[in-house]
Design a protein around this motif. Sequence first.
Motif, PDB file in Angstrom:
ATOM      1  N   MET A   1      26.968  -3.840 -28.083  1.00 15.44           N
ATOM      2  CA  MET A   1      27.681  -4.765 -27.111  1.00 15.44           C
ATOM      3  C   MET A   1      28.979  -4.871 -27.362  1.00 15.44           C
ATOM      4  O   MET A   1      29.639  -4.680 -28.651  1.00 15.44           O
ATOM      5  N   ALA A   2      29.965  -4.886 -26.287  1.00 14.52           N
ATOM      6  CA  ALA A   2      31.204  -5.025 -26.624  1.00 14.52           C
ATOM      7  C   ALA A   2      31.876  -6.200 -27.248  1.00 14.52           C
ATOM      8  O   ALA A   2      31.103  -7.028 -27.434  1.00 14.52           O
ATOM      9  N   LYS A   3      32.983  -6.059 -27.825  1.00 14.90           N
ATOM     10  CA  LYS A   3      33.519  -7.043 -28.488  1.00 14.90           C
ATOM     11  C   LYS A   3      33.894  -8.411 -27.657  1.00 14.90           C
ATOM     12  O   LYS A   3      34.486  -8.321 -26.367  1.00 14.90           O
ATOM     13  N   HIS A   4      33.280  -9.552 -27.782  1.00 19.40           N
ATOM     14  CA  HIS A   4      33.673 -10.913 -27.088  1.00 19.40           C
ATOM     15  C   HIS A   4      35.166 -11.061 -27.150  1.00 19.40           C
ATOM     16  O   HIS A   4      35.955 -10.644 -28.121  1.00 19.40           O
ATOM     17  N   LEU A   5      35.586 -11.775 -26.066  1.00 22.50           N
ATOM     18  CA  LEU A   5      37.071 -12.004 -26.209  1.00 22.50           C
ATOM     19  C   LEU A   5      37.274 -13.511 -26.783  1.00 22.50           C
ATOM     20  O   LEU A   5      38.427 -14.024 -26.711  1.00 22.50           O
ATOM     21  N   ILE A   6      36.158 -14.188 -27.255  1.00 21.79           N
ATOM     22  CA  ILE A   6      36.230 -15.415 -27.832  1.00 21.79           C
ATOM     23  C   ILE A   6      35.694 -14.997 -29.269  1.00 21.79           C
ATOM     24  O   ILE A   6      35.080 -14.107 -29.601  1.00 21.79           O
ATOM     25  N   PRO A   7      35.957 -16.169 -29.976  1.00 26.47           N
ATOM     26  CA  PRO A   7      35.549 -16.157 -31.572  1.00 26.47           C
ATOM     27  C   PRO A   7      34.058 -16.353 -31.432  1.00 26.47           C
ATOM     28  O   PRO A   7      33.330 -16.898 -30.730  1.00 26.47           O
ATOM     29  N   GLU A   8      33.084 -15.743 -32.328  1.00 23.63           N
ATOM     30  CA  GLU A   8      31.702 -15.553 -32.379  1.00 23.63           C
ATOM     31  C   GLU A   8      31.358 -16.592 -33.492  1.00 23.63           C
ATOM     32  O   GLU A   8      30.192 -16.921 -33.488  1.00 23.63           O
ATOM     33  N   THR A   9      32.333 -17.351 -34.057  1.00 23.24           N
ATOM     34  CA  THR A   9      31.968 -18.228 -34.891  1.00 23.24           C
ATOM     35  C   THR A   9      33.128 -19.543 -34.867  1.00 23.24           C
ATOM     36  O   THR A   9      33.944 -19.412 -34.059  1.00 23.24           O
ATOM     37  N   GLY A  10      32.606 -20.435 -35.547  1.00 23.17           N
ATOM     38  CA  GLY A  10      33.292 -21.568 -35.285  1.00 23.17           C
ATOM     39  C   GLY A  10      32.880 -22.581 -34.337  1.00 23.17           C
ATOM     40  O   GLY A  10      33.798 -23.614 -33.979  1.00 23.17           O
ATOM     41  N   HIS A  11      31.882 -22.743 -33.708  1.00 24.99           N
ATOM     42  CA  HIS A  11      31.253 -23.418 -32.509  1.00 24.99           C
ATOM     43  C   HIS A  11      30.749 -24.461 -33.068  1.00 24.99           C
ATOM     44  O   HIS A  11      30.118 -24.606 -34.206  1.00 24.99           O
ATOM     45  N   SER A  12      30.265 -25.560 -32.266  1.00 17.07           N
ATOM     46  CA  SER A  12      29.187 -26.667 -32.562  1.00 17.07           C
ATOM     47  C   SER A  12      27.982 -25.794 -32.920  1.00 17.07           C
ATOM     48  O   SER A  12      27.841 -24.662 -32.691  1.00 17.07           O
ATOM     49  N   PRO A  13      27.057 -26.640 -33.708  1.00 12.14           N
ATOM     50  CA  PRO A  13      25.912 -25.917 -34.638  1.00 12.14           C
ATOM     51  C   PRO A  13      25.163 -25.451 -33.431  1.00 12.14           C
ATOM     52  O   PRO A  13      24.535 -24.207 -33.652  1.00 12.14           O
ATOM     53  N   ASN A  14      24.820 -25.977 -32.173  1.00 12.45           N
ATOM     54  CA  ASN A  14      24.049 -25.801 -31.259  1.00 12.45           C
ATOM     55  C   ASN A  14      24.533 -24.254 -30.671  1.00 12.45           C
ATOM     56  O   ASN A  14      23.539 -23.208 -30.744  1.00 12.45           O
ATOM     57  N   LEU A  15      25.586 -24.195 -30.290  1.00 14.82           N
ATOM     58  CA  LEU A  15      26.305 -22.991 -29.752  1.00 14.82           C
ATOM     59  C   LEU A  15      26.115 -21.843 -30.740  1.00 14.82           C
ATOM     60  O   LEU A  15      26.168 -20.665 -30.399  1.00 14.82           O
ATOM     61  N   GLN A  16      26.573 -22.125 -31.804  1.00 10.28           N
ATOM     62  CA  GLN A  16      26.631 -21.423 -33.211  1.00 10.28           C
ATOM     63  C   GLN A  16      25.364 -20.585 -33.154  1.00 10.28           C
ATOM     64  O   GLN A  16      25.289 -19.323 -33.529  1.00 10.28           O
ATOM     65  N   ARG A  17      24.075 -21.482 -33.119  1.00 11.90           N
ATOM     66  CA  ARG A  17      22.817 -20.680 -33.193  1.00 11.90           C
ATOM     67  C   ARG A  17      22.720 -19.790 -32.207  1.00 11.90           C
ATOM     68  O   ARG A  17      22.032 -18.665 -32.391  1.00 11.90           O
ATOM     69  N   TRP A  18      23.235 -19.869 -30.948  1.00 13.24           N
ATOM     70  CA  TRP A  18      22.948 -18.985 -29.502  1.00 13.24           C
ATOM     71  C   TRP A  18      23.757 -17.583 -30.226  1.00 13.24           C
ATOM     72  O   TRP A  18      23.411 -16.705 -29.824  1.00 13.24           O
ATOM     73  N   PHE A  19      25.119 -17.910 -30.620  1.00 17.87           N
ATOM     74  CA  PHE A  19      25.629 -16.697 -30.963  1.00 17.87           C
ATOM     75  C   PHE A  19      25.498 -15.950 -32.061  1.00 17.87           C
ATOM     76  O   PHE A  19      25.278 -14.584 -32.065  1.00 17.87           O
ATOM     77  N   ASP A  20      24.824 -16.505 -33.152  1.00 17.16           N
ATOM     78  CA  ASP A  20      24.200 -15.770 -34.049  1.00 17.16           C
ATOM     79  C   ASP A  20      23.084 -15.120 -33.489  1.00 17.16           C
ATOM     80  O   ASP A  20      22.855 -13.762 -34.003  1.00 17.16           O
ATOM     81  N   TRP A  21      21.914 -15.666 -32.613  1.00 20.28           N
ATOM     82  CA  TRP A  21      20.988 -14.785 -32.252  1.00 20.28           C
ATOM     83  C   TRP A  21      21.510 -13.619 -31.435  1.00 20.28           C
ATOM     84  O   TRP A  21      21.039 -12.570 -31.381  1.00 20.28           O
ATOM     85  N   MET A  22      22.517 -13.968 -30.454  1.00 20.10           N
ATOM     86  CA  MET A  22      23.082 -12.874 -29.560  1.00 20.10           C
ATOM     87  C   MET A  22      23.788 -11.727 -30.414  1.00 20.10           C
ATOM     88  O   MET A  22      23.344 -10.586 -30.020  1.00 20.10           O
ATOM     89  N   ALA A  23      24.139 -11.935 -31.494  1.00 24.16           N
ATOM     90  CA  ALA A  23      25.301 -11.147 -32.143  1.00 24.16           C
ATOM     91  C   ALA A  23      24.483 -10.282 -33.218  1.00 24.16           C
ATOM     92  O   ALA A  23      24.760  -9.159 -33.373  1.00 24.16           O
ATOM     93  N   HIS A  24      23.417 -11.019 -33.802  1.00 23.95           N
ATOM     94  CA  HIS A  24      22.643 -10.411 -35.046  1.00 23.95           C
ATOM     95  C   HIS A  24      21.283 -10.259 -34.839  1.00 23.95           C
ATOM     96  O   HIS A  24      20.678  -9.566 -35.678  1.00 23.95           O
ATOM     97  N   ASP A  25      20.608 -10.777 -33.994  1.00 21.70           N
ATOM     98  CA  ASP A  25      19.063 -11.049 -34.144  1.00 21.70           C
ATOM     99  C   ASP A  25      18.542 -10.258 -32.664  1.00 21.70           C
ATOM    100  O   ASP A  25      17.807  -9.180 -32.630  1.00 21.70           O
ATOM    101  N   HIS A  26      18.427 -11.033 -31.610  1.00 19.77           N
ATOM    102  CA  HIS A  26      17.965 -10.568 -30.455  1.00 19.77           C
ATOM    103  C   HIS A  26      16.476 -10.168 -30.209  1.00 19.77           C
ATOM    104  O   HIS A  26      15.873  -9.706 -29.401  1.00 19.77           O
ATOM    105  N   SER A  27      15.722 -10.746 -31.281  1.00 17.06           N
ATOM    106  CA  SER A  27      14.349 -10.492 -31.485  1.00 17.06           C
ATOM    107  C   SER A  27      13.677 -11.760 -30.720  1.00 17.06           C
ATOM    108  O   SER A  27      14.188 -12.906 -30.677  1.00 17.06           O
ATOM    109  N   PRO A  28      12.488 -11.662 -30.225  1.00 16.55           N
ATOM    110  CA  PRO A  28      11.660 -12.662 -29.604  1.00 16.55           C
ATOM    111  C   PRO A  28      11.476 -13.734 -30.891  1.00 16.55           C
ATOM    112  O   PRO A  28      11.502 -15.041 -30.386  1.00 16.55           O
ATOM    113  N   GLY A  29      11.206 -13.430 -32.151  1.00 13.18           N
ATOM    114  CA  GLY A  29      10.847 -14.312 -33.147  1.00 13.18           C
ATOM    115  C   GLY A  29      12.213 -15.090 -33.506  1.00 13.18           C
ATOM    116  O   GLY A  29      12.007 -16.253 -33.890  1.00 13.18           O
TER     117      GLY A  29
END
Length: 142
Positions: A1-29
């Motif tokens: 995945m290319a580098k995002h043009l926005i920070p991947e951290t420092g977001h509201s808790p809900n959005l941060q969980r989405w970013f964490d999954w997108m950046a580090h997990d990508h699993s169905p679980g």
Amino acid sequence: MAKHLIPETGHSPNLQRWFDWMAHDHSPGGLAPLLADEVVFKSPVVHTPQVGKPITMGYLLAAGETLGNDSFHYTRVFDCGDRAVLEFETEMDGIAVNGVDMIAWNGDGQITDFKVMVRPLKAINAVHAAMGAMLAKMKAGA
């Protein structure tokens, strides 16, 4: 995945969980607990809203396999705590794809609404073909 043009951290808790999954997990679980059972997915290429965790997981996982290639990156974010809009860019078969993910969360921090909008028309056609093929492949393997 290319580098995002926005920070991947420092977001509201809900959005941060989405970013964490997108950046580090990508699993169905890892995706399953992020989604409410009654989540509604609105695709840019499917006429009706798709309701429920299993179908939404299918679409999001297929999108990760098609749109979520090495060129995918978020370019802008509007983080409103229980709602967010994330603009993205990617390339599919030489076609520049520009779109937005519009996400809403419930009080438990689970996604209740996920809408994807894509432009231009050439990109929508590419997304439609790639998603159709990926969903068919996933269904055949299930």
